[in-house]
Design an enzyme around this catalytic site. Structure first.
Site, PDB file in Angstrom:
ATOM      1  N   LYS A 115      19.837  30.840 -24.038  1.00 27.76           N
ATOM      2  CA  LYS A 115      20.985  31.224 -23.190  1.00 27.76           C
ATOM      3  C   LYS A 115      20.570  32.171 -22.091  1.00 27.76           C
ATOM      4  O   LYS A 115      21.138  32.150 -21.004  1.00 27.76           O
ATOM      5  CB  LYS A 115      22.095  31.847 -24.045  1.00 27.76           C
ATOM      6  CG  LYS A 115      22.699  30.874 -25.026  1.00 27.76           C
ATOM      7  CD  LYS A 115      24.151  30.589 -24.784  1.00 27.76           C
ATOM      8  CE  LYS A 115      24.501  29.279 -25.433  1.00 27.76           C
ATOM      9  NZ  LYS A 115      25.818  29.095 -25.919  1.00 27.76           N
ATOM     10  N   LYS A 197      19.864  18.881 -27.621  1.00 31.53           N
ATOM     11  CA  LYS A 197      21.097  18.610 -28.365  1.00 31.53           C
ATOM     12  C   LYS A 197      22.272  18.381 -27.407  1.00 31.53           C
ATOM     13  O   LYS A 197      22.277  18.917 -26.295  1.00 31.53           O
ATOM     14  CB  LYS A 197      21.397  19.741 -29.359  1.00 31.53           C
ATOM     15  CG  LYS A 197      22.019  20.969 -28.771  1.00 31.53           C
ATOM     16  CD  LYS A 197      22.687  21.824 -29.856  1.00 31.53           C
ATOM     17  CE  LYS A 197      23.460  22.942 -29.163  1.00 31.53           C
ATOM     18  NZ  LYS A 197      24.410  23.631 -29.974  1.00 31.53           N
ATOM     19  N   LYS A 200      28.224  21.310 -25.117  1.00 31.17           N
ATOM     20  CA  LYS A 200      29.375  21.311 -24.232  1.00 31.17           C
ATOM     21  C   LYS A 200      29.101  22.030 -22.928  1.00 31.17           C
ATOM     22  O   LYS A 200      29.819  21.866 -21.962  1.00 31.17           O
ATOM     23  CB  LYS A 200      30.620  21.849 -24.935  1.00 31.17           C
ATOM     24  CG  LYS A 200      30.510  23.180 -25.620  1.00 31.17           C
ATOM     25  CD  LYS A 200      31.882  23.498 -26.235  1.00 31.17           C
ATOM     26  CE  LYS A 200      31.825  24.177 -27.577  1.00 31.17           C
ATOM     27  NZ  LYS A 200      31.339  25.528 -27.571  1.00 31.17           N
TER      28      LYS A 200
HETATM   29  P1  ATP Z   1      27.375  25.664 -26.029  1.00 32.82           P
HETATM   30  O1  ATP Z   1      26.870  24.497 -25.262  1.00 32.82           O
HETATM   31  O2  ATP Z   1      28.486  26.409 -25.353  1.00 32.82           O
HETATM   32  O3  ATP Z   1      26.307  26.521 -26.606  1.00 32.82           O
HETATM   33  P2  ATP Z   1      27.737  24.025 -28.313  1.00 32.82           P
HETATM   34  O4  ATP Z   1      28.177  22.674 -27.872  1.00 32.82           O
HETATM   35  O5  ATP Z   1      26.333  24.186 -28.724  1.00 32.82           O
HETATM   36  O6  ATP Z   1      28.140  25.081 -27.244  1.00 32.82           O
HETATM   37  P3  ATP Z   1      28.941  25.760 -30.270  1.00 32.82           P
HETATM   38  O7  ATP Z   1      30.260  26.353 -29.941  1.00 32.82           O
HETATM   39  O8  ATP Z   1      27.752  26.618 -30.119  1.00 32.82           O
HETATM   40  O9  ATP Z   1      28.710  24.417 -29.469  1.00 32.82           O
HETATM   41  O10 ATP Z   1      28.969  25.174 -31.729  1.00 32.82           O
HETATM   42  C1  ATP Z   1      30.101  24.819 -32.467  1.00 32.82           C
HETATM   43  C2  ATP Z   1      29.666  24.072 -33.713  1.00 32.82           C
HETATM   44  O11 ATP Z   1      29.242  22.770 -33.374  1.00 32.82           O
HETATM   45  C3  ATP Z   1      28.485  24.712 -34.450  1.00 32.82           C
HETATM   46  O12 ATP Z   1      28.682  24.600 -35.842  1.00 32.82           O
HETATM   47  C4  ATP Z   1      27.313  23.904 -34.021  1.00 32.82           C
HETATM   48  O13 ATP Z   1      26.283  23.915 -34.960  1.00 32.82           O
HETATM   49  C5  ATP Z   1      27.932  22.535 -33.884  1.00 32.82           C
HETATM   50  N1  ATP Z   1      27.229  21.746 -32.880  1.00 32.82           N
HETATM   51  C6  ATP Z   1      27.120  22.002 -31.568  1.00 32.82           C
HETATM   52  N2  ATP Z   1      26.418  21.066 -30.942  1.00 32.82           N
HETATM   53  C7  ATP Z   1      26.036  20.171 -31.896  1.00 32.82           C
HETATM   54  C8  ATP Z   1      25.287  18.953 -31.880  1.00 32.82           C
HETATM   55  N3  ATP Z   1      24.793  18.465 -30.763  1.00 32.82           N
HETATM   56  N4  ATP Z   1      25.109  18.306 -33.044  1.00 32.82           N
HETATM   57  C9  ATP Z   1      25.628  18.774 -34.183  1.00 32.82           C
HETATM   58  N5  ATP Z   1      26.349  19.901 -34.269  1.00 32.82           N
HETATM   59  C10 ATP Z   1      26.560  20.602 -33.147  1.00 32.82           C
END
Ligand code: ATP
Ligand code: LTN
Length: 334
Positions: A115, A197, A200
């Site tokens: 980040k 991964k 969002k």
């Molecule tokens: P950001 O992009 O803002 O970091 P993010 O999409 O990674 O967000 P988070 O809010 O950090 O999402 O995560 C919310 C939940 O979704 C967590 O439990 C995280 O492990 C899960 N998660 C996020 N992205 C993935 C993914 N690509 N595959 C599986 N689980 C995910």
């Protein structure tokens, strides 16, 4: 334990629009757990401001996230679905635990490194101590299990370390939580770059399927997904794009990888991609209908929020009182 049930805690940040990764890696697993456990699911809005947010947009996103939890199938009467920022105990315990966390530990956190590279103009202290606030979230509710995606494993480990350190000094204050990782969809990768991964906050919107994407958008994104130069639908490390689509397909359709490989044996990627899109849409469409209904019903949603805030505060404050006493803060009877 609450009502003789083990406690489960999880949450998501109210940043960006939720992706299929969030659903398959987290939300979907939560649905199967709420009968067996006493569940708390937070809208992690305190965590969200580690990155700059537009206030009006942020408010809307946080409410949408709460509504989406319910639309995805979480019953807000059986589960405590609430806003993290409505329970001030999170910030208070977060500070206390900051004083029990070493900078050396935080320096190792890969999410912080990622980040800060992404937001190099705003590497704030909140971003750095993010895992400590997350530890406070979990420990406040004496959670036994924390269902999250694999990317959060490191944060969970530091939570356990902090809790054990605190308990070693003050006695049994915190339950030591365990991670709970679903088998399928534990890590959904970007459709455009399967080494990353699905996220969002990814700038390339074609890499992520958003839970709010309509039918045609899902089809378009699946069609454009990166695969490879042969045409065999097979799960293999050297075929990361196809393997990721297979993961998505099986997680959404309930089929096994072997069944899916057989189904598409001798068929090209075109047909396979359309089937992936169809499986995804069969999950998203009912969610959209529910979401539209819930978000329009202001009175219902506000009522849920108030009730669950109170429930969360009750349990969180119970732990906070204990911690304050152990640490030696002065409290007087009122
Ligand atoms: P950001 O992009 O803002 O970091 P993010 O999409 O990674 O967000 P988070 O809010 O950090 O999402 O995560 C919310 C939940 O979704 C967590 O439990 C995280 O492990 C899960 N998660 C996020 N992205 C993935 C993914 N690509 N595959 C599986 N689980 C995910
Ligand atoms: N960092 C988490 C969101 C989160 C969380 C938590 C998850 C904040 N506090 C407590 C589980 C338990 C993430 O998913 N990115």
């Amino acid at each position: 334990m609450i009502n003789d049930k083990k406690v489960l805690y999880s949450g998501m940040q109210a940043t960006g629009n939720l992706t299929l990764g969030n659903y398959l890696g987290a939300l979907k697993n939560w649905l199967t757990l709420n009968e067996e456990y006493e569940c708390f699911f937070g809208v992690m809005d305190l965590h969200s401001i580690t990155v700059r947010q537009d206030p009006a947009e942020f408010r809307k996103r946080a409410r949408n996230l709460l509504a989406l939890y319910i639309a995805a199938g979480l019953d807000p009467v059986k589960n405590c679905i609430y806003y993290q920022s409505h329970v001030s105990a999170h910030a208070e315990l977060g500070w206390i635990l900051d004083c029990f966390t070493y900078m050396g530990e935080l320096n190792r956190m890969t999410q912080f490194k990622d980040k800060s590279a992404k937001h190099s103009d705003n590497i704030n202290a909140g971003l750095y101590t993010y895992p400590v606030l997350m530890a406070a979230d979990i420990l406040l509710y004496q959670a036994d299990y924390v269902p999250v995606g694999k990317d959060q494993q490191q944060h969970l480990e530091i939570t356990r370390d902090i809790a054990q350190r605190f308990n070693a000094i003050y006695g049994d204050v915190f339950t030591i939580p365990e991670g709970y990782y679903g088998k399928k969809g534990a890590k959904v990768m970007s459709l455009q770059d399967p080494s990353k991964k699905m996220s969002k906050s990814d700038e390339n919107v074609n890499g992520s399927i958003y839970l709010m994407d309509d039918v045609d958008t899902v089809v378009r994104k699946c069609k454009r997904a990166v695969t490879d130069s042969d045409s065999e639908v097979r799960y293999s490390e050297d075929k990361p794009g196809v393997s990721n689509l297979l993961e998505i397909y099986t997680a959404c359709s309930g089929k096994s990888i072997e069944e899916a490989e057989k189904e598409f044996d001798g068929k090209g990627y075109g047909e396979f991609k359309l089937a992936v899109a169809e499986a995804v849409n069969s999950v998203l469409e009912p969610m959209h209908k529910e979401f539209d209904r819930i978000i329009k019903d202001k009175e219902y949603l506000d009522g849920i929020i108030k009730e669950n805030d109170d429930k969360a505060r009750y349990f969180a404050n119970k732990t906070l009182r204990k911690v304050r006493k152990k640490v030696g803060f002065t409290d007087i009877p009122r």
